[in-house]
Design a protein around this motif. Structure first.
Motif, PDB file in Angstrom:
ATOM      1  N   PHE A  34       6.211  -0.140   6.204  1.00  0.00           N
ATOM      2  CA  PHE A  34       5.614   1.453   7.305  1.00  0.00           C
ATOM      3  C   PHE A  34       4.199   1.136   6.323  1.00  0.00           C
ATOM      4  N   PRO A  35       4.296   1.075   4.923  1.00  0.00           N
ATOM      5  CA  PRO A  35       3.001   1.479   4.476  1.00  0.00           C
ATOM      6  C   PRO A  35       1.891   0.470   4.881  1.00  0.00           C
ATOM      7  N   THR A  36       2.223  -0.586   5.088  1.00  0.00           N
ATOM      8  CA  THR A  36       0.917  -1.594   5.079  1.00  0.00           C
ATOM      9  C   THR A  36       1.140  -1.210   6.847  1.00  0.00           C
ATOM     10  N   MET A  37       1.154  -1.360   7.284  1.00  0.00           N
ATOM     11  CA  MET A  37       1.371  -1.077   8.544  1.00  0.00           C
ATOM     12  C   MET A  37       0.216   1.039   8.887  1.00  0.00           C
ATOM     13  N   ALA A  38       0.068   1.421   7.694  1.00  0.00           N
ATOM     14  CA  ALA A  38      -0.641   2.952   7.686  1.00  0.00           C
ATOM     15  C   ALA A  38      -1.744   2.201   6.227  1.00  0.00           C
ATOM     16  N   SER A  39      -1.655   1.290   6.060  1.00  0.00           N
ATOM     17  CA  SER A  39      -3.093   1.107   5.834  1.00  0.00           C
ATOM     18  C   SER A  39      -4.103   0.526   6.896  1.00  0.00           C
ATOM     19  N   ASP A  40      -3.429  -0.092   7.598  1.00  0.00           N
ATOM     20  CA  ASP A  40      -3.757  -1.006   8.918  1.00  0.00           C
ATOM     21  C   ASP A  40      -5.273   0.157   9.913  1.00  0.00           C
ATOM     22  N   VAL A  41      -4.479   1.440   9.824  1.00  0.00           N
ATOM     23  CA  VAL A  41      -5.028   2.322  10.766  1.00  0.00           C
ATOM     24  C   VAL A  41      -5.718   3.093   9.928  1.00  0.00           C
ATOM     25  N   ILE A  42      -5.447   3.093   8.401  1.00  0.00           N
ATOM     26  CA  ILE A  42      -6.282   4.517   7.961  1.00  0.00           C
ATOM     27  C   ILE A  42      -8.126   3.506   7.954  1.00  0.00           C
ATOM     28  N   PRO A  43      -8.913   4.449   8.173  1.00  0.00           N
ATOM     29  CA  PRO A  43     -10.527   3.993   7.841  1.00  0.00           C
ATOM     30  C   PRO A  43     -11.047   3.386   5.975  1.00  0.00           C
ATOM     31  N   VAL A  44     -11.656   2.308   6.609  1.00  0.00           N
ATOM     32  CA  VAL A  44     -11.434   1.678   5.597  1.00  0.00           C
ATOM     33  C   VAL A  44     -12.084   2.888   3.830  1.00  0.00           C
ATOM     34  N   ARG A  45     -13.319   3.179   4.977  1.00  0.00           N
ATOM     35  CA  ARG A  45     -13.478   3.881   3.465  1.00  0.00           C
ATOM     36  C   ARG A  45     -13.071   5.282   3.344  1.00  0.00           C
ATOM     37  N   ARG A  46     -12.276   5.969   3.750  1.00  0.00           N
ATOM     38  CA  ARG A  46     -10.712   7.055   3.615  1.00  0.00           C
ATOM     39  C   ARG A  46      -9.586   6.789   2.765  1.00  0.00           C
ATOM     40  N   LYS A  62       3.224 -12.745   9.264  1.00  0.00           N
ATOM     41  CA  LYS A  62       3.654 -13.668  10.260  1.00  0.00           C
ATOM     42  C   LYS A  62       3.671 -12.881  11.596  1.00  0.00           C
ATOM     43  N   GLY A  63       3.478 -11.385  11.801  1.00  0.00           N
ATOM     44  CA  GLY A  63       3.813  -9.881  12.446  1.00  0.00           C
ATOM     45  C   GLY A  63       4.861  -9.856  12.669  1.00  0.00           C
ATOM     46  N   GLY A  64       6.124  -9.637  12.244  1.00  0.00           N
ATOM     47  CA  GLY A  64       7.175  -9.208  11.592  1.00  0.00           C
ATOM     48  C   GLY A  64       7.567  -8.214  11.546  1.00  0.00           C
ATOM     49  N   ARG A  65       6.739  -7.214  12.108  1.00  0.00           N
ATOM     50  CA  ARG A  65       6.968  -6.187  11.135  1.00  0.00           C
ATOM     51  C   ARG A  65       8.196  -5.399  11.807  1.00  0.00           C
ATOM     52  N   ASN A  66       8.230  -5.157  13.474  1.00  0.00           N
ATOM     53  CA  ASN A  66       9.233  -4.304  14.138  1.00  0.00           C
ATOM     54  C   ASN A  66      10.823  -5.251  13.713  1.00  0.00           C
ATOM     55  N   LEU A  67      10.847  -6.486  13.966  1.00  0.00           N
ATOM     56  CA  LEU A  67      12.289  -6.917  13.363  1.00  0.00           C
ATOM     57  C   LEU A  67      12.641  -6.286  11.728  1.00  0.00           C
ATOM     58  N   LEU A  68      11.581  -5.829  11.178  1.00  0.00           N
ATOM     59  CA  LEU A  68      12.373  -5.349   9.795  1.00  0.00           C
ATOM     60  C   LEU A  68      12.574  -4.364   9.846  1.00  0.00           C
ATOM     61  N   ILE A  69      11.888  -3.618  10.563  1.00  0.00           N
ATOM     62  CA  ILE A  69      11.984  -2.011  10.443  1.00  0.00           C
ATOM     63  C   ILE A  69      13.167  -1.463  11.011  1.00  0.00           C
ATOM     64  N   PHE A  70      13.864  -2.214  12.810  1.00  0.00           N
ATOM     65  CA  PHE A  70      14.633  -2.411  12.926  1.00  0.00           C
ATOM     66  C   PHE A  70      16.696  -2.487  12.662  1.00  0.00           C
ATOM     67  N   LEU A  71      16.484  -4.058  12.192  1.00  0.00           N
ATOM     68  CA  LEU A  71      16.854  -4.760  10.957  1.00  0.00           C
ATOM     69  C   LEU A  71      17.035  -3.911   9.655  1.00  0.00           C
ATOM     70  N   GLY A  72      16.474  -3.172   9.118  1.00  0.00           N
ATOM     71  CA  GLY A  72      16.118  -2.573   7.761  1.00  0.00           C
ATOM     72  C   GLY A  72      17.252  -1.950   7.917  1.00  0.00           C
ATOM     73  N   LEU A  73      16.438  -0.822   8.955  1.00  0.00           N
ATOM     74  CA  LEU A  73      17.564   0.295   9.178  1.00  0.00           C
ATOM     75  C   LEU A  73      18.713  -0.007  10.026  1.00  0.00           C
ATOM     76  N   ALA A  74      19.743  -1.080  10.537  1.00  0.00           N
ATOM     77  CA  ALA A  74      20.397  -1.219  10.720  1.00  0.00           C
ATOM     78  C   ALA A  74      21.800  -1.038   9.344  1.00  0.00           C
ATOM     79  N   ILE A  75      20.789  -1.861   8.836  1.00  0.00           N
ATOM     80  CA  ILE A  75      21.832  -2.874   7.419  1.00  0.00           C
ATOM     81  C   ILE A  75      21.716  -0.993   6.239  1.00  0.00           C
ATOM     82  N   LEU A  76      20.944   0.264   6.168  1.00  0.00           N
ATOM     83  CA  LEU A  76      20.877   1.282   5.754  1.00  0.00           C
ATOM     84  C   LEU A  76      22.208   1.776   6.735  1.00  0.00           C
ATOM     85  N   LEU A  77      22.129   1.647   7.742  1.00  0.00           N
ATOM     86  CA  LEU A  77      23.042   2.784   8.513  1.00  0.00           C
ATOM     87  C   LEU A  77      24.627   1.928   8.033  1.00  0.00           C
TER      88      LEU A  77
END
Length: 405
Positions: free
Chosen positions: A127-139, A79-94
């Protein structure tokens, strides 16, 4: 992202600023994790006077809570909630790290481990999901190999830093170092939030709900193999420091340092091997290397003896883990990459949790050396399952669903 037709005709650049930033964020996240994951069992036993079962719960409860958190995080990713996951997750970790410093109770420590697992489950899915989106398909194999290098390096340098701080300045310095690593992610996360879209979907891709059951079936085999791969790693994280004390090895943390050497050597090559030959070229020899590393570790009687053990284990683990993650990513469409990455880390954490519990029971009735010899059964079973699938004639190659029109 470029249209698929343009992507096929243009140079497929891997080392973009977004990819480098994501890799660095992942390195910092997993370094903070591994600094605490490898040291808390020893801290609980020595300072909080926990039993071997309670020590194993420190690892397993964290892993299980991370698994549950990822089940919800994968849907948020769709649903496009990547930024929320990152910052809320970091707050919980700290918050959980701060709680570690003040607790003097095993029960409170275990509750904080659950909280830490929730925060990590949220962040480690993004993070890995965002990385798989910016990596060229054939690489994809090469790209995820380099990205996965950040995870594997953290799995080696994190315990090394954590054990050194715990045995040196103390527990407070250890927590401060882990918190600093997490805090560094914040400005990088803001940069990613501005430069990357909320989500990505290729043309002609079916909605996630329409193909979810098919994706789950395609992921079952690599998930099972990743689970078996992670069992022995649970034994390393949970009990290596205690094994060093049993064998009177004052520099047991060097195992993780030597592990880094092996991973740095093998990781750049493993991605290219995967792209050319597929997972079999890495999973079969990798299982043998891991088994050899565990056997050598169980008989180590000096710091020098840790080198060949760590080298073998690092070659095996460092080549197999990114192969399995790439296999899973290539088996689903782009919109389901969050789900695939969640399944990858869930099977990893479940293996760590089960391994910590089972191997802890074995160590309770035998010794840590014997426990590591029993842990060889996990990579042996992995190899047997994979070979059985190959011999049966069933396809073990990932279906690259996002290339089909």
């Amino acid at each position: 992202m470029k249209p698929l037709e343009t992507l096929k005709q243009s140079p497929e650049r891997l080392w973009t600023s977004s990819f480098v930033t994501l890799t660095l964020c992942n390195l910092l996240l997993f370094t903070a994790l591994q600094m605490t994951l490898s040291t808390l069992p020893a801290y609980v036993e020595d300072t909080l006077h926990g039993t071997s079962v309670q020590v194993s719960l420190v690892t397993s409860l964290f892993a299980l809570s991370a698994i549950v958190a990822r089940l919800f995080s994968a849907r948020a990713m769709e649903k496009g909630g990547r930024n929320l996951l990152i910052f809320l997750g970091l707050a919980i970790l700290l918050t959980a790290l701060a709680g570690y410093y003040f607790t003097g109770s095993i029960l409170v420590m275990l509750l904080l481990r659950v909280l830490f697992g929730i925060g990590f489950g949220m962040t480690s899915t993004a993070f890995p999901t965002m990385a798989s989106d910016v990596i060229p398909v054939r690489r994809m194999g090469e790209g995820m190999g380099y990205f996965g290098l950040s995870t594997s390096l953290a799995m080696s340098i994190g315990p090394l830093i954590g054990l050194s701080l715990l045995q040196g300045p103390g527990f407070g310095s250890l927590l401060l170092g882990a918190a600093a690593a997490l805090a560094l992610i914040l400005p990088l996360g803001f940069r990613l939030a501005r430069s990357l879209p909320a989500g990505h979907q290729e043309p002609h891709e079916a909605p996630a709900s329409a193909s979810g059951s098919g994706a789950s079936r395609r992921l079952l085999l690599p998930c099972l193999l990743n689970f078996l791969l992670s069992i022995s790693y649970g034994g390393l994280l949970g009990f290596l420091a205690l094994y060093g004390a049993e064998r009177q090895l004052p520099h047991i943390a060097y195992f993780f340092l030597f592990n880094v050497v092996a991973i740095v050597i093998v990781r750049p090559l493993s991605g290219r091997i995967y792209d050319r030959f597929g997972p079999a070229a890495l999973l079969i020899p990798g299982s043998l290397f891991i088994s050899a590393g565990l056997l050598l570790l169980s008989y180590a009687s000096s710091t020098a003896a840790l080198f060949p053990a760590a080298l073998c284990y690092g070659i095996g683990f460092g080549s197999m883990q990114p192969a399995l993650q790439t296999w899973m990513i290539q088996s689903v469409g782009p919109r389901q990459r969050g789900f695939a990455n969640g399944m990858f880390f869930n099977s990893l954490d479940l293996g760590v949790a089960v391994g910590s519990m089972l191997l802890g029971v074995i160590a309770l009735y035998t010794s840590y050396a014997v426990m590591y010899r029993y842990s060889i059964l996990a990579p042996a079973l992995l190899l047997a399952v994979y070979l059985a699938i190959l011999i049966s004639g069933r396809s073990t190659k990932p279906g690259i669903t996002h290339l089909s029109s």
